[in-house]
Write an enzyme that holds these catalytic residues in place. Structure first.
Site, PDB file in Angstrom:
ATOM      1  N   GLY A  13       0.837  -1.203   0.000  1.00 49.22           N
ATOM      2  CA  GLY A  13       0.000   0.000   0.000  1.00 49.22           C
ATOM      3  C   GLY A  13       0.870   1.250   0.000  1.00 49.22           C
ATOM      4  N   LYS A  75      -0.373  -6.722  -4.756  1.00 47.25           N
ATOM      5  CA  LYS A  75      -0.877  -8.010  -5.254  1.00 47.25           C
ATOM      6  C   LYS A  75       0.183  -8.902  -5.871  1.00 47.25           C
ATOM      7  CE  LYS A  75      -5.461  -6.293  -5.875  1.00 47.25           C
ATOM      8  NZ  LYS A  75      -6.616  -6.101  -6.717  1.00 47.25           N
ATOM      9  N   THR A 119       6.079  -7.086   1.019  1.00 47.28           N
ATOM     10  CA  THR A 119       7.184  -6.787   0.099  1.00 47.28           C
ATOM     11  C   THR A 119       8.473  -7.441   0.602  1.00 47.28           C
ATOM     12  OG1 THR A 119       6.096  -4.690  -0.361  1.00 47.28           O
ATOM     13  CG2 THR A 119       8.381  -4.876  -1.062  1.00 47.28           C
ATOM     14  N   THR A 139       5.164   1.726   6.093  1.00 48.41           N
ATOM     15  CA  THR A 139       3.744   1.417   6.287  1.00 48.41           C
ATOM     16  C   THR A 139       3.151   2.386   7.288  1.00 48.41           C
ATOM     17  OG1 THR A 139       2.113  -0.096   7.249  1.00 48.41           O
ATOM     18  CG2 THR A 139       4.378  -0.481   7.903  1.00 48.41           C
ATOM     19  N   ASP A 141       0.884   1.513   9.095  1.00 46.88           N
ATOM     20  CA  ASP A 141       0.459   0.670  10.224  1.00 46.88           C
ATOM     21  C   ASP A 141       1.523   0.583  11.322  1.00 46.88           C
ATOM     22  OD1 ASP A 141      -1.653   0.149   8.524  1.00 46.88           O
ATOM     23  OD2 ASP A 141      -0.856  -1.767   7.849  1.00 46.88           O
ATOM     24  N   ARG A 176     -23.717  12.753  21.040  1.00 47.45           N
ATOM     25  CA  ARG A 176     -23.672  11.440  20.381  1.00 47.45           C
ATOM     26  C   ARG A 176     -22.432  10.654  20.764  1.00 47.45           C
ATOM     27  NH1 ARG A 176     -24.948  13.206  14.120  1.00 47.45           N
ATOM     28  NH2 ARG A 176     -27.190  13.422  14.350  1.00 47.45           N
ATOM     29  N   GLY A 184      -4.704   0.041  10.085  1.00 49.02           N
ATOM     30  CA  GLY A 184      -3.669  -0.538  10.950  1.00 49.02           C
ATOM     31  C   GLY A 184      -3.582  -2.046  10.889  1.00 49.02           C
ATOM     32  N   HIS A 286      -8.737   5.314   3.232  1.00 53.78           N
ATOM     33  CA  HIS A 286      -7.478   5.652   2.556  1.00 53.78           C
ATOM     34  C   HIS A 286      -7.069   7.109   2.713  1.00 53.78           C
ATOM     35  CE1 HIS A 286      -8.618   1.804   0.821  1.00 53.78           C
ATOM     36  NE2 HIS A 286      -7.323   1.605   0.704  1.00 53.78           N
ATOM     37  N   GLN A 288      -6.161   8.194   5.294  1.00 59.11           N
ATOM     38  CA  GLN A 288      -4.998   8.063   6.195  1.00 59.11           C
ATOM     39  C   GLN A 288      -3.691   7.780   5.444  1.00 59.11           C
ATOM     40  OE1 GLN A 288      -6.644   5.531   9.836  1.00 59.11           O
ATOM     41  NE2 GLN A 288      -7.795   5.252   7.953  1.00 59.11           N
TER      42      GLN A 288
HETATM   43  O1  F6P Z   1      -1.151  -1.762   5.201  1.00 62.13           O
HETATM   44  C1  F6P Z   1      -1.686  -0.521   4.903  1.00 62.13           C
HETATM   45  C2  F6P Z   1      -3.189  -0.588   4.837  1.00 62.13           C
HETATM   46  O2  F6P Z   1      -3.672   0.714   4.573  1.00 62.13           O
HETATM   47  C3  F6P Z   1      -3.866  -1.175   6.070  1.00 62.13           C
HETATM   48  O3  F6P Z   1      -3.923  -0.295   7.146  1.00 62.13           O
HETATM   49  C4  F6P Z   1      -5.196  -1.573   5.496  1.00 62.13           C
HETATM   50  O4  F6P Z   1      -5.766  -2.611   6.235  1.00 62.13           O
HETATM   51  C5  F6P Z   1      -4.863  -2.014   4.101  1.00 62.13           C
HETATM   52  O5  F6P Z   1      -3.616  -1.432   3.771  1.00 62.13           O
HETATM   53  C6  F6P Z   1      -5.884  -1.640   3.063  1.00 62.13           C
HETATM   54  O6  F6P Z   1      -5.517  -2.196   1.846  1.00 62.13           O
HETATM   55  P1  F6P Z   1      -6.153  -1.781   0.459  1.00 62.13           P
HETATM   56  O7  F6P Z   1      -5.522  -0.490   0.031  1.00 62.13           O
HETATM   57  O8  F6P Z   1      -5.819  -2.906  -0.448  1.00 62.13           O
HETATM   58  O9  F6P Z   1      -7.631  -1.604   0.678  1.00 62.13           O
END
Ligand code: F6P
Length: 362
Positions: A13, A75, A119, A139, A141, A176, A184, A286, A288
Site C-alpha cells: 500500500g 498483489k 514486500t 507502512t 500501520d 452522540r 492498521g 485511505h 490516512q
Molecule cells: O497496510 C496498509 C493498509 O492501509 C492497512 O492499514 C489496510 O488494512 C490495508 O492497507 C488496506 O488495503 P487496500 O488499500 O488494499 O484496501
C-alpha cells in the site's frame, strides 16, 4: 562486482514518504555517478518488465508529494503470482524466473525495495534466488517487525488525529457517540497513537479484545459526569472478546487477501441500543494514506534512503534498514518476513492512556 546500476521499487500500500526515500536513494546514487532505474508498480514491474531510467529531474521536487512516482501494487508476489483462471477465479504461478530475467536484462547490480511485510517476504524469496536486495520499511500501520518506527505512520497519525479532533464538534453538539474506524490491520499503533493525540475516550485495538458492555458503561459514565458525548477510536482489527475480526472483503489476488472493515458500524449500532445515545460511525479509510508527509516522516524517509544507499555500497545485501532506539541500523530481511509487530500490552502509551481514564473496553 562494483555497483553501477541500482533498481528501485515501491511495493504494498502507498504511504506518505515513499517519494522522499526514492529521492534520497536516487540523489545519493546519481551524486556518486551511478545509474538509477525505477521499477513501476512494485514487483509487478519486474514481472512485466516495466522499468525506466530515473534522472535527477525525475526525483526533483517530489519530497513533499504523497504516494509514489513509481506506482505500487499489493498483489504481485513473484513466487505466488495470481492470474485470472478464465472462470472468474484465480490460478497461481511462480514467476520468479521472469523477475530474475528482467533484472539481469536491465543490467541491475542491486535492488532497493521499499515496502512492508508483504514486500519483504517477497524480497526474502528473491534473495534466496540470488538477487542482491536492500530493504526499506514503510507502512502507515507501523507493524513491521524489527523497526521501532516506519515512515508514513507519523503522517497517518496526524491525519487521523485531525479527523478525531473534527468529529468532537458533532459529538458534543448532538450528544452522540462517535466511532472513528482507523486502519492498521492486525496492529493497533495507529488507533492508539491517534486516539491518545485526538483525546478519544475509548480506544479499541486488535491486541485488546473488547467487551461491548464495558464500552457502553464508559459512554454512560461520561454522561453521569456531565459529558454527554463519547469519542471512540477503533482500529479496523479490533474485535469483541467473544467474536471474530470484522472483514469487509477478501481479495484472492492479493498475498494477504483479508481487507478488514466494519467494526465502527457494528459498534455504533450496538452502542445506540445499549446506551440509548444516538451513535454514528466514520470510516477514515485511505484518507490516512494520503497527503504530504510530515516533517518527521520526510526526515525519517531521507535517513532510511541514505542508509539503504550506504548498505548497498558497502556490499551489505539482504539487509533491511531499521530504526531502533533512535539509531538507524539494519537487520537481515529474512528475519522480518511474515512477522507482525503488534502493540505490547504493557507499552507506555497504553499505560499512559489507561492512567488518564481512557478505556480499552477490557
Ligand atoms: O497496510 C496498509 C493498509 O492501509 C492497512 O492499514 C489496510 O488494512 C490495508 O492497507 C488496506 O488495503 P487496500 O488499500 O488494499 O484496501
Amino acid at each position: 562486482m562494483p555497483i553501477r546500476r541500482i533498481g528501485i521499487l515501491t511495493g504494498g500500500g502507498d504511504c506518505p514518504g515513499l517519494n522522499a526515500v526514492i529521492r534520497a536513494v536516487a540523489k545519493a546514487a546519481l551524486g556518486g555517478g551511478l545509474e538509477v532505474v525505477g521499477i513501476e508498480d512494485g514487483y509487478l514491474g519486474l514481472i512485466e518488465n516495466r522499468l525506466r531510467v530515473l534522472t535527477g529531474a525525475d526525483v526533483s521536487g517530489i519530497l513533499t508529494q504523497g504516494g509514489t512516482i513509481l506506482g505500487s501494487s499489493n498483489k504481485a508476489n513473484p513466487s505466488n503470482y495470481a492470474l485470472p483462471d478464465g472462470k472468474g477465479g484465480w490460478r497461481y504461478e511462480d514467476v520468479t524466473d521472469r523477475v530474475l530475467e528482467h533484472y539481469r536484462q536491465a543490467g541491475l547490480d542491486v535492488l532497493v525495495v521499499i515496502g512492508g511485510d508483504g514486500t519483504m517476504s517477497g524480497a526474502a524469496t528473491l534473495i534466496q534466488r540470488g538477487l542482491r536486495i536492500v530493504g526499506v520499511p514503510k507502512t502507515i500501520d507501523n507493524d513491521l517487525w524489527a523497526t521501532d518506527i516506519t515512515f508514513g505512520h507519523d503522517t497517518a497519525v496526524a491525519t487521523a488525529t485531525d479527523a478525531i479532533d473534527k468529529v468532537h464538534t458533532t459529538a458534543s453538539s448532538h450528544h452522540r457517540v462517535l466511532v472513528v474506524e482507523l486502519m492498521g490491520r492486525y496492529a493497533g499503533w495507529l488507533a492508539l497513537n491517534a486516539g491518545v493525540a485526538g483525546g478519544a475516550d475509548v480506544i479499541l485495538i486488535p491486541e485488546v479484545p473488547f467487551t461491548l458492555s464495558r464500552v457502553a458503561d464508559q459512554c454512560v459514565a461520561r454522561g453521569r459526569k456531565g459529558k454527554h458525548f463519547t469519542i471512540i477510536a477503533a482500529g479496523e482489527g479490533a474485535h469483541p472478546l467473544d467474536g471474530q475480526r470484522f472483514v469487509d472483503r477478501t481479495d484472492a489476488s492479493s498475498p494477504d487477501p483479508i481487507r478488514l472493515g466494519g467494526v465502527a458500524r457494528f459498534l455504533a449500532w450496538q452502542l445506540e441500543k445499549l446506551t440509548g445515545m444516538e451513535s454514528r460511525s466514520v470510516v477514515l479509510g485511505h484518507v490516512q494514506r494520503g497527503g504530504a508527509p510530515t516533517a518527521r516522516d520526510r526526515c525519517l524517509a531521507t535517513l532510511f534512503g541514505v542508509k539503504a544507499f550506504d548498505l548497498l555500497m558497502a556490499g551489505e545485501f539482504g539487509r533491511l534498514v531499521v530504526s531502533r532506539q533512535g539509531q538507524i541500523d539494519s537487520v537481515e530481511i529474512a528475519l522480518v518476513a511474515n512477522k507482525v509487530r503488534t502493540v505490547p500490552l504493557d507499552h507506555e502509551m497504553v499505560k499512559a492512556a489507561r492512567a488518564i481514564g481512557i478505556t480499552f473496553g477490557d
